[in-house]
Design an enzyme around this catalytic site. Structure first.
Site, PDB file in Angstrom:
ATOM      1  N   HIS A  16      24.394  39.927  15.652  1.00  0.00           N
ATOM      2  CA  HIS A  16      25.140  40.931  16.434  1.00  0.00           C
ATOM      3  C   HIS A  16      26.522  41.165  15.865  1.00  0.00           C
ATOM      4  O   HIS A  16      27.428  41.614  16.568  1.00  0.00           O
ATOM      5  CB  HIS A  16      25.212  40.502  17.911  1.00  0.00           C
ATOM      6  CG  HIS A  16      23.880  40.610  18.605  1.00  0.00           C
ATOM      7  ND1 HIS A  16      23.624  40.050  19.835  1.00  0.00           N
ATOM      8  CD2 HIS A  16      22.716  41.178  18.217  1.00  0.00           C
ATOM      9  CE1 HIS A  16      22.367  40.301  20.176  1.00  0.00           C
ATOM     10  NE2 HIS A  16      21.787  40.971  19.204  1.00  0.00           N
ATOM     11  N   CYS A  42      41.905  57.804   7.554  1.00  0.00           N
ATOM     12  CA  CYS A  42      41.343  59.091   8.033  1.00  0.00           C
ATOM     13  C   CYS A  42      41.677  59.350   9.495  1.00  0.00           C
ATOM     14  O   CYS A  42      41.141  60.274  10.108  1.00  0.00           O
ATOM     15  CB  CYS A  42      39.813  59.083   7.873  1.00  0.00           C
ATOM     16  SG  CYS A  42      38.970  58.050   9.117  1.00  0.00           S
TER      17      CYS A  42
HETATM   18  N1  APR Z   1      24.582  24.902  27.172  1.00  0.00           N
HETATM   19  C1  APR Z   1      23.331  25.446  27.209  1.00  0.00           C
HETATM   20  N2  APR Z   1      23.055  26.652  27.766  1.00  0.00           N
HETATM   21  C2  APR Z   1      24.099  27.314  28.306  1.00  0.00           C
HETATM   22  C3  APR Z   1      25.426  26.812  28.315  1.00  0.00           C
HETATM   23  C4  APR Z   1      25.633  25.548  27.716  1.00  0.00           C
HETATM   24  N3  APR Z   1      26.853  24.976  27.662  1.00  0.00           N
HETATM   25  N4  APR Z   1      26.230  27.735  28.925  1.00  0.00           N
HETATM   26  C5  APR Z   1      25.433  28.758  29.285  1.00  0.00           C
HETATM   27  N5  APR Z   1      24.164  28.518  28.915  1.00  0.00           N
HETATM   28  C6  APR Z   1      22.992  29.391  29.068  1.00  0.00           C
HETATM   29  C7  APR Z   1      23.021  30.282  30.283  1.00  0.00           C
HETATM   30  O1  APR Z   1      22.423  29.616  31.378  1.00  0.00           O
HETATM   31  C8  APR Z   1      22.194  31.493  29.816  1.00  0.00           C
HETATM   32  O2  APR Z   1      20.830  31.314  30.131  1.00  0.00           O
HETATM   33  O3  APR Z   1      22.994  30.271  27.949  1.00  0.00           O
HETATM   34  C9  APR Z   1      22.351  31.501  28.297  1.00  0.00           C
HETATM   35  C10 APR Z   1      23.208  32.644  27.804  1.00  0.00           C
HETATM   36  O4  APR Z   1      22.506  33.841  28.046  1.00  0.00           O
HETATM   37  P1  APR Z   1      23.307  35.223  27.980  1.00  0.00           P
HETATM   38  O5  APR Z   1      24.554  35.118  28.769  1.00  0.00           O
HETATM   39  O6  APR Z   1      22.341  36.316  28.288  1.00  0.00           O
HETATM   40  O7  APR Z   1      23.770  35.348  26.455  1.00  0.00           O
HETATM   41  P2  APR Z   1      22.866  35.766  25.217  1.00  0.00           P
HETATM   42  O8  APR Z   1      21.444  35.410  25.459  1.00  0.00           O
HETATM   43  O9  APR Z   1      23.509  35.202  24.009  1.00  0.00           O
HETATM   44  O10 APR Z   1      23.040  37.366  25.225  1.00  0.00           O
HETATM   45  C11 APR Z   1      22.459  38.074  24.166  1.00  0.00           C
HETATM   46  O11 APR Z   1      23.444  40.113  25.014  1.00  0.00           O
HETATM   47  O12 APR Z   1      25.222  41.236  25.868  1.00  0.00           O
HETATM   48  C12 APR Z   1      24.531  40.973  24.745  1.00  0.00           C
HETATM   49  O13 APR Z   1      25.374  41.135  22.595  1.00  0.00           O
HETATM   50  C13 APR Z   1      25.401  40.313  23.723  1.00  0.00           C
HETATM   51  O14 APR Z   1      24.755  38.711  22.060  1.00  0.00           O
HETATM   52  C14 APR Z   1      24.707  39.003  23.450  1.00  0.00           C
HETATM   53  C15 APR Z   1      23.281  39.293  23.875  1.00  0.00           C
END
Ligand code: APR
Length: 243
Positions: free
Chosen positions: A117, A146
């Site tokens: 990303h 630009c």
């Molecule tokens: N350890 C393990 N898991 C964790 C921790 C931690 N310390 N903190 C949070 N989590 C978990 C949360 O419970 C959640 O299920 O990590 C997950 C993060 O999920 P999202 O918030 O959806 O993030 P992500 O999956 O990376 O999102 C993907 O969405 O908005 C877009 O571009 C953005 O790259 C991002 C993409």
């Protein structure tokens, strides 16, 4: 038991690929997106993180990314990042494919990182593509060449993923005999297709079960924080380095 199982899987694997998400960075003080304290609980991503917001809502867009970029100044890799970099050094991990845009994996010392990303630490002009400094974006400058709008090199909703990072990840996933998914809800396409593209064993490390994670046939699920679980696995793999 489960950390030990993962340690054995890593020892037996010839090619291990990691897929990380925002949950890998929350212990460094960077909020994730969809957990109860996530960014998207109070902000609609379409208003601040889409191609539409860049075109029609530039002040909002710019403010959102200026806030996220500035917040990074107080964040550093946590022990989980350092352990993953140590795993790479010891030949236990061949690639980290990350959805994270904070470059904490690289700061921790990981070399083979595919930024699916993009990242928010480098800036370009939306119109001519020329690179610009972070400070220019933070002080509301326009393109030096630009007069176009400046924006971070992050993949916005509505944009395609960087070809090199995607192709490299696809190749590694196809070759992998172990894929470890860490700290992602697996809600976002096309990254959420990657785990099922692997013929290898599939492991999920996440603080909680998510509605989507239930759709994958993980061989092993370790519920807990990335820092804690990776410390346990690192300990099981022996010659513990103090982090
Ligand atoms: N350890 C393990 N898991 C964790 C921790 C931690 N310390 N903190 C949070 N989590 C978990 C949360 O419970 C959640 O299920 O990590 C997950 C993060 O999920 P999202 O918030 O959806 O993030 P992500 O999956 O990376 O999102 C993907 O969405 O908005 C877009 O571009 C953005 O790259 C991002 C993409």
């Amino acid at each position: 038991m489960t950390a030990e199982t993962l340690a054995h899987l890593m020892e037996e694997s010839n090619r291990t690929v990691l897929l990380t998400g925002a949950g890998m960075s929350t212990e460094s003080g960077i909020p994730d997106f969809r957990s109860s304290t996530g960014l998207w609980q109070n902000i609609d991503p379409r208003i601040v993180a889409s191609t539409e917001s860049l075109q029609k809502n530039y002040e909002h867009f710019r403010e959102f990314y200026q806030m996220r970029i500035t917040a990074l100044d107080n964040c550093k890799p946590h022990k989980g990042h350092l352990i993953l970099a140590d795993f790479e050094k010891r030949g236990l991990v061949s690639l980290i494919a990350t959805q994270n845009v904070d470059q904490l994996h690289q700061q921790a010392g990981s070399k083979n990182v595919a930024e699916l990303h993009g990242n928010i630490v480098s800036i370009r002009c939306q119109k001519c593509g020329k690179p610009h400094g972070k400070e220019q974006f933070l002080n509301n400058s326009i393109c030096t060449y630009c007069s176009g709008k400046l924006r971070p090199n992050v993949v916005l909703f509505g944009e395609t993923l960087p070809t090199e990072a995607w192709d490299r990840t696809l190749h590694e996933i196809h070759e992998a005999d172990l894929v470890i998914v860490i700290g992602t809800s697996l809600e976002v396409y096309p990254v959420n297709q990657l785990p099922s593209m692997s013929r290898g064993k599939l492991v999920y490390i996440n603080r909680e079960q998510t509605s989507t994670s239930a759709h994958y046939s993980f061989d092993l699920v370790l519920e807990g924080t990335a820092g804690e679980i990776l410390t346990d696995v690192h300990r099981k793999l022996g010659d513990l380095k103090k982090f």
